[in-house]
Design a protein around this motif. Structure first.
Motif, PDB file in Angstrom:
ATOM      1  N   THR A 104       0.828  -1.203   0.000  1.00 61.11           N
ATOM      2  CA  THR A 104       0.000   0.000   0.000  1.00 61.11           C
ATOM      3  C   THR A 104       0.868   1.261   0.000  1.00 61.11           C
ATOM      4  OG1 THR A 104      -0.178  -0.231   2.412  1.00 61.11           O
ATOM      5  CG2 THR A 104      -2.029  -1.019   1.076  1.00 61.11           C
ATOM      6  N   TYR A 105       2.046   1.191   0.616  1.00 61.76           N
ATOM      7  CA  TYR A 105       2.941   2.352   0.599  1.00 61.76           C
ATOM      8  C   TYR A 105       3.489   2.562  -0.812  1.00 61.76           C
ATOM      9  CZ  TYR A 105       6.602   5.620   1.996  1.00 61.76           C
ATOM     10  OH  TYR A 105       7.393   6.736   2.111  1.00 61.76           O
ATOM     11  N   ARG A 106       3.860   1.480  -1.458  1.00 63.05           N
ATOM     12  CA  ARG A 106       4.417   1.565  -2.816  1.00 63.05           C
ATOM     13  C   ARG A 106       3.375   2.120  -3.794  1.00 63.05           C
ATOM     14  NH1 ARG A 106       5.668  -3.330  -3.035  1.00 63.05           N
ATOM     15  NH2 ARG A 106       3.950  -4.139  -4.282  1.00 63.05           N
ATOM     16  N   ILE A 107       2.152   1.599  -3.717  1.00 56.72           N
ATOM     17  CA  ILE A 107       1.087   2.083  -4.607  1.00 56.72           C
ATOM     18  C   ILE A 107       0.728   3.529  -4.264  1.00 56.72           C
ATOM     19  CG2 ILE A 107      -1.328   1.785  -5.281  1.00 56.72           C
ATOM     20  CD1 ILE A 107      -0.970  -1.218  -4.801  1.00 56.72           C
ATOM     21  N   GLY A 108       0.623   3.823  -2.975  1.00 52.74           N
ATOM     22  CA  GLY A 108       0.262   5.171  -2.559  1.00 52.74           C
ATOM     23  C   GLY A 108       1.278   6.203  -3.006  1.00 52.74           C
ATOM     24  N   LEU A 109       2.559   5.867  -2.885  1.00 56.56           N
ATOM     25  CA  LEU A 109       3.614   6.805  -3.252  1.00 56.56           C
ATOM     26  C   LEU A 109       3.614   7.088  -4.761  1.00 56.56           C
ATOM     27  CD1 LEU A 109       5.695   8.072  -1.280  1.00 56.56           C
ATOM     28  CD2 LEU A 109       7.376   6.485  -2.210  1.00 56.56           C
ATOM     29  N   SER A 110       3.541   6.024  -5.561  1.00 56.10           N
ATOM     30  CA  SER A 110       3.600   6.202  -7.020  1.00 56.10           C
ATOM     31  C   SER A 110       2.342   6.877  -7.552  1.00 56.10           C
ATOM     32  CB  SER A 110       3.810   4.849  -7.708  1.00 56.10           C
ATOM     33  OG  SER A 110       2.787   3.929  -7.341  1.00 56.10           O
ATOM     34  N   SER A 111       1.176   6.477  -7.050  1.00 54.11           N
ATOM     35  CA  SER A 111      -0.071   7.084  -7.526  1.00 54.11           C
ATOM     36  C   SER A 111      -0.201   8.524  -7.045  1.00 54.11           C
ATOM     37  CB  SER A 111      -1.273   6.255  -7.060  1.00 54.11           C
ATOM     38  OG  SER A 111      -1.289   6.129  -5.642  1.00 54.11           O
ATOM     39  N   ASN A 112       0.308   8.805  -5.846  1.00 55.02           N
ATOM     40  CA  ASN A 112       0.290  10.167  -5.317  1.00 55.02           C
ATOM     41  C   ASN A 112       1.108  11.087  -6.219  1.00 55.02           C
ATOM     42  OD1 ASN A 112      -0.251  12.263  -3.577  1.00 55.02           O
ATOM     43  ND2 ASN A 112       0.661  11.319  -1.783  1.00 55.02           N
ATOM     44  N   LEU A 113       2.267  10.605  -6.625  1.00 54.73           N
ATOM     45  CA  LEU A 113       3.132  11.402  -7.502  1.00 54.73           C
ATOM     46  C   LEU A 113       2.460  11.675  -8.839  1.00 54.73           C
ATOM     47  CD1 LEU A 113       5.928  12.672  -8.110  1.00 54.73           C
ATOM     48  CD2 LEU A 113       6.646  10.422  -8.945  1.00 54.73           C
ATOM     49  N   LEU A 114       1.917  10.630  -9.466  1.00 52.81           N
ATOM     50  CA  LEU A 114       1.340  10.776 -10.797  1.00 52.81           C
ATOM     51  C   LEU A 114       0.060  11.611 -10.779  1.00 52.81           C
ATOM     52  CD1 LEU A 114       1.785   9.970 -13.735  1.00 52.81           C
ATOM     53  CD2 LEU A 114       0.439   7.895 -13.318  1.00 52.81           C
ATOM     54  N   SER A 115      -0.806  11.344  -9.796  1.00 55.69           N
ATOM     55  CA  SER A 115      -2.076  12.075  -9.768  1.00 55.69           C
ATOM     56  C   SER A 115      -1.891  13.523  -9.332  1.00 55.69           C
ATOM     57  CB  SER A 115      -3.077  11.367  -8.842  1.00 55.69           C
ATOM     58  OG  SER A 115      -2.587  11.285  -7.515  1.00 55.69           O
ATOM     59  N   ARG A 116      -0.855  13.809  -8.544  1.00 57.82           N
ATOM     60  CA  ARG A 116      -0.607  15.189  -8.121  1.00 57.82           C
ATOM     61  C   ARG A 116      -0.070  16.062  -9.254  1.00 57.82           C
ATOM     62  NH1 ARG A 116      -0.329  17.056  -2.794  1.00 57.82           N
ATOM     63  NH2 ARG A 116      -0.783  15.458  -1.245  1.00 57.82           N
ATOM     64  N   ILE A 117       0.539  15.451 -10.260  1.00 56.64           N
ATOM     65  CA  ILE A 117       1.136  16.244 -11.331  1.00 56.64           C
ATOM     66  C   ILE A 117       0.088  17.133 -11.999  1.00 56.64           C
ATOM     67  CG2 ILE A 117       2.085  16.058 -13.669  1.00 56.64           C
ATOM     68  CD1 ILE A 117       3.871  13.794 -12.641  1.00 56.64           C
ATOM     69  N   GLY A 118      -1.101  16.560 -12.270  1.00 59.05           N
ATOM     70  CA  GLY A 118      -2.152  17.343 -12.895  1.00 59.05           C
ATOM     71  C   GLY A 118      -2.615  18.491 -12.026  1.00 59.05           C
ATOM     72  N   MET A 119      -2.912  18.216 -10.762  1.00 60.56           N
ATOM     73  CA  MET A 119      -3.399  19.270  -9.875  1.00 60.56           C
ATOM     74  C   MET A 119      -2.306  20.285  -9.573  1.00 60.56           C
ATOM     75  SD  MET A 119      -6.590  19.138  -9.276  1.00 60.56           S
ATOM     76  CE  MET A 119      -6.590  20.390  -8.003  1.00 60.56           C
TER      77      MET A 119
END
Length: 472
Positions: free
Chosen positions: A267-282
């Motif tokens: 969950t940390y690995r998924i959270g970290l990578s998805s957080n990075l990618l999804s934050r780029i747009g915002m």
């Protein structure tokens, strides 16, 4: 050092420490958000293109990202009060130098100095609170201290808009100086100087990690310049190679800066990578929207600021709804559906133009702000949900660095796409300039949508331990 419970603090001192952290957080949040509405005016005054002004944001957040990992080590070695005061001095000095800058290059150097101070302020002040208060008191104290962080995004654009329109952009940096002086006085009087025996700093890992972050961000920064595609490609490649080198280092080094076992937690690995990618747009929007409103729509800085206000207000208003939503639907469903919603809302910004009703734009940004607030509050708690106690310190630090890098990359990628859009469609008229923005919103929205594939890897019961605690 004695246990925090045995450290004698005067009653007035116990009141002042949370106020000091609140002041530090407010300064940082105001500084980050006050800048966006001022960028077009700053560009005109500095005789540069507004599309080069993303460097003013990127230089600060990148400096914060690379300095956060050493904050705990410096505090242990030199003491919390000394490091906090040194950080506040650097932040104030950087602010003064920013206000005195007459060229973009001088402004960027000043922002780096400001970022070196800003990187240490909040972590050190939070560490002081953790060492000064018992666990039973800590949640109340931290909640009080972070409340000003919610006001920064609301006040920042308005303060920036009014200062630029009725005074000058220099004042968005000069307003930091009274706060800095006040904080220095309070810290010298009432902040304890906690020290610890410092562990050995993983210098090799620090250089690999920060080198990777700098090269990747700089590569995306330069990729917007059509004159240097080969150089930007080489920088991005070198950044990825250093990142791979750090991954190997972190796996084999016993006391690595960020141990490899963190990424073994799914969950940390998924959270970290998805957080990075999804934050780029915002992260691209605070740079792109004021530019769109002021350059393409010819709105004033104050009008631009008021259009951004609904996004900040709804972000704060949405927070009480997070726990009920997570209890009802679970982390996977909320994050998957909310990511798709955010991606579609960003893409839909391509359909607004100078003739679009400001009421419609405000409603659009109101929904976007609420969805964004739910998204990142949920993903932050999920990322930390399964970490063991011995992993939480380094895991929290890496997550904070990840967020800063996402802000830098989002701004750099947004500016890069906008330049490509202008090269494709031109910028000789309001219509072609608006088309370049629309092109950028579509690509940025698709980047955000792509992070939904990462959230699909979550299990239905992931984060269940967090919702149980929240519902208890």
């Amino acid at each position: 050092m004695p246990h925090p419970a045995s450290v004698p603090l005067a009653p007035f001192q116990k009141k002042m420490l949370p106020a000091l952290l609140a002041l530090a957080i407010f300064m940082q949040m105001l500084d980050v958000t006050v800048l966006n509405t001022a960028l077009p005016s700053m560009a005109r005054d500095l005789n540069t293109s507004a599309l080069h002004m993303q460097s003013v944001i990127v230089s600060y957040v990148l400096t914060v990202a690379v300095c956060i990992p050493v904050s705990a080590h410096l505090s242990d070695r030199f003491g919390t009060r000394r490091i906090f005061m040194a950080a506040m001095f650097l932040f104030g000095l950087g602010s003064l130098l920013c206000a005195l800058s007459s060229q973009l290059s001088m402004l960027l150097v000043s922002r780096v100095i400001q970022g070196m101070g800003g990187a240490l302020l909040t972590p050190v002040a939070r560490l002081v609170l953790m060492k000064s208060f018992r666990n039973a008191e800590l949640l109340r104290v931290l909640n009080y201290a972070v409340m000003p962080a919610l006001l920064g995004p609301i006040l920042g654009p308005l303060v920036g808009g009014y200062l630029v329109q009725y005074a000058s952009w220099h004042w968005i940096f000069l307003i930091n100086l009274p706060f800095a002086l006040l904080s220095l006085f309070f810290a010298s009087k009432w902040m304890p100087n906690y020290t610890e025996t410092p562990g050995k700093l993983d210098l090799h890992g620090f250089l690999l990690f920060t080198g990777s972050a700098c090269l990747l961000t700089l590569g995306f920064e330069l990729s917007g310049s059509l004159a240097s595609p080969a150089l930007s490609g080489m920088l991005i490649l070198a950044g990825f190679l250093l990142l791979l080198g750090y991954k190997r280092h972190g796996t084999h080094k016993q006391n690595a800066l960020y141990p490899g076992h963190l990424l073994s937690v799914r969950t940390y690995r998924i959270g970290l990578s998805s957080n990075l990618l999804s934050r780029i747009g915002m992260a691209a929007l605070p740079f792109l929207l004021p530019m769109l409103f002021q350059i393409s729509f010819a709105y004033s800085p104050v009008q631009s600021a008021f259009l951004l206000l609904p996004m900040a207000i709804s972000a704060m208003a949405a927070k009480p709804f997070l726990h009920p939503l997570l209890n009802r639907f679970g982390y996977r469903s909320i994050l998957l559906s909310n990511t798709i919603l955010i991606g579609l809302l960003i893409t839909a910004l391509a359909f607004i133009d100078a003739q679009t009703s400001t009421l419609w734009i405000s409603l659009h940004l109101l929904l976007l702000g609420a969805a964004n607030s739910i998204q990142f509050s949920a993903v932050n708690t999920l990322t930390m949900a399964r970490l063991r106690p011995y992993q939480k310190s380094s895991g929290n630090s890496l997550m904070a660095v990840n967020q800063q890098l996402a802000m830098g990359l989002g701004t750099a990628i947004g500016a890069m796409l906008l330049r490509y859009g202008q090269a494709l469609f031109g910028a000789s008229s309001v219509q072609t300039a608006t088309t370049a923005f629309q092109f950028t919103f579509v690509i940025v929205g698709l980047i955000t949508l792509s992070s939904a594939f990462l959230f699909r890897r979550l299990h239905a019961m992931d984060g269940h331990n967090m919702t149980q605690k929240q519902g208890a």
